[in-house]
Write an enzyme that holds these catalytic residues in place. Sequence first.
Site, PDB file in Angstrom:
ATOM      1  N   GLU A 134     -13.077   9.570  10.059  1.00 20.51           N
ATOM      2  CA  GLU A 134     -13.614   9.874  11.381  1.00 20.51           C
ATOM      3  C   GLU A 134     -13.905  11.360  11.528  1.00 20.51           C
ATOM      4  OE1 GLU A 134     -11.157   6.390  13.829  1.00 20.51           O
ATOM      5  OE2 GLU A 134     -10.632   8.502  14.114  1.00 20.51           O
ATOM      6  N   CYS A 159       0.447   4.904   1.795  1.00 19.82           N
ATOM      7  CA  CYS A 159      -0.626   4.882   2.796  1.00 19.82           C
ATOM      8  C   CYS A 159      -0.307   5.899   3.900  1.00 19.82           C
ATOM      9  CB  CYS A 159      -0.747   3.488   3.388  1.00 19.82           C
ATOM     10  SG  CYS A 159      -2.195   3.291   4.454  1.00 19.82           S
ATOM     11  N   LYS A 213     -16.184   3.158   7.779  1.00 15.27           N
ATOM     12  CA  LYS A 213     -15.235   2.161   7.301  1.00 15.27           C
ATOM     13  C   LYS A 213     -15.856   1.387   6.146  1.00 15.27           C
ATOM     14  CE  LYS A 213     -12.664  -0.206  10.105  1.00 15.27           C
ATOM     15  NZ  LYS A 213     -11.352   0.433   9.928  1.00 15.27           N
ATOM     16  N   ASP A 243       0.868  -1.186   0.000  1.00 17.55           N
ATOM     17  CA  ASP A 243       0.000   0.000   0.000  1.00 17.55           C
ATOM     18  C   ASP A 243       0.901   1.231   0.000  1.00 17.55           C
ATOM     19  OD1 ASP A 243      -2.076   1.737   0.004  1.00 17.55           O
ATOM     20  OD2 ASP A 243      -2.955   1.098   1.910  1.00 17.55           O
ATOM     21  N   ASN A 262      -8.085  -1.507   7.838  1.00 18.91           N
ATOM     22  CA  ASN A 262      -7.957  -0.487   8.885  1.00 18.91           C
ATOM     23  C   ASN A 262      -8.091   0.939   8.353  1.00 18.91           C
ATOM     24  OD1 ASN A 262      -5.538  -0.358   7.525  1.00 18.91           O
ATOM     25  ND2 ASN A 262      -4.243  -0.438   9.347  1.00 18.91           N
ATOM     26  N   HIS A 277       3.140   4.788  13.672  1.00 23.80           N
ATOM     27  CA  HIS A 277       2.069   5.296  12.810  1.00 23.80           C
ATOM     28  C   HIS A 277       0.687   4.939  13.316  1.00 23.80           C
ATOM     29  CE1 HIS A 277       1.506   1.204  11.558  1.00 23.80           C
ATOM     30  NE2 HIS A 277       0.781   1.503  10.502  1.00 23.80           N
ATOM     31  N   GLY A 278       0.601   4.201  14.421  1.00 23.90           N
ATOM     32  CA  GLY A 278      -0.710   3.802  14.925  1.00 23.90           C
ATOM     33  C   GLY A 278      -0.581   2.789  16.036  1.00 23.90           C
TER      34      GLY A 278
END
Length: 371
Positions: A130, A43, A369, A40, A126, A299-300
């Site tokens: 939001e 991303c 999502k 990806d 994921n 990153h998360g």
Amino acid sequence: MPFIHPHLALMPDAHLGKGATVGSVIPTLGAIIPAAVGVDIGCGMIAVRTQFRSSDIAGIPLRGLRERIERAIPLSAGNYNTEHFGKHTEDRVNALGQKADEIGLSGKGHFATNWDMQLGTLGSGNHFIEVSLDEDDTVWLFLHSGSRGVGNKIAQHHIKVAQDLCRKWWIDLPHPDLAYLVEGTEEFWAYISELRWAQEFALLNREEMMDRVVASFDDWLGASSAHGSFAELERLEEINCHHNYTTKEQHWGKEVWLSRKGAIDASEGTPGLIPGSMGTRSYVVVGKGNALSLNSSPHGAGREYSRSKARKTFTAEDLRTAMVGIEYRDTDAFIDEIPAAYKDIDVVMEDAKDLVEIRHTLRQIVNVKGD
């Protein structure tokens, strides 16, 4: 691998991935491992701080906002636009098309011919959109996506090219996914030019979706106004950053190809975004320029459970409990995205305190999502 300089950096959200763990920062001299950059390409995240406060939207049903966003942006793998959405879409498609022609990408078999219909689409897994509130109850718009199917096809092609070349050159690899391209070869520069195109696609894809989220928000707020008059959303701050990409940077006395696979640029003063998992907090940060981390940060949250294990462990009712107070589409398709399937984002942020400073803490009120 013999071309690493000076060392690898592993982020606190690290978990298993193809070619390299997600959460790896890999500096290389004269070579790149395509699988360690990831499929990806580009991303990342984009966030917009608005002028609105929670009091400005209090009492307005959030379901209408979620459904407007879901209509404006194609969700889930394989879902694309059926038409361009306006001049901002056309301008981005034309700019990408011109660059594709310049590097000779358009005529290649591994280049997805429907890429223009993919711009402005979210994907699944994921990836998310939001609406959130920060510590002062200011409204933020926040989303996570990458280069979609076109970036994946480009990445898969060059992973195979690297593997074929290493076999041809009798290079003994610890694992096939560590196959690399050597700087100076035609194959290396073909990958770099197409990688950069896919990174630009991902950046513009997030911009395109954010334009549609802003329009959806304005439409929702306008329709909810008793007198039909309302203040349009202002973008007081906007941050757009990759966390799957390669770039040239100076580290420890040399210019290297730096591949961040699940990590963001945390150079001193650089703004960044670190999302939590579905239903948990996200963070707006600024980098501290930690040299040992190669100026990088997580990153998360990072997965704790595989998708299959999460589906065997958790239920739809568990997900509903975790999402109390958040407007979302209630479906079993999201069970493997439950917060408990991920590392605790607050622990990750505590482990990253030498890498970034937290500027804002966001709590979501709307989650969108794809299946």
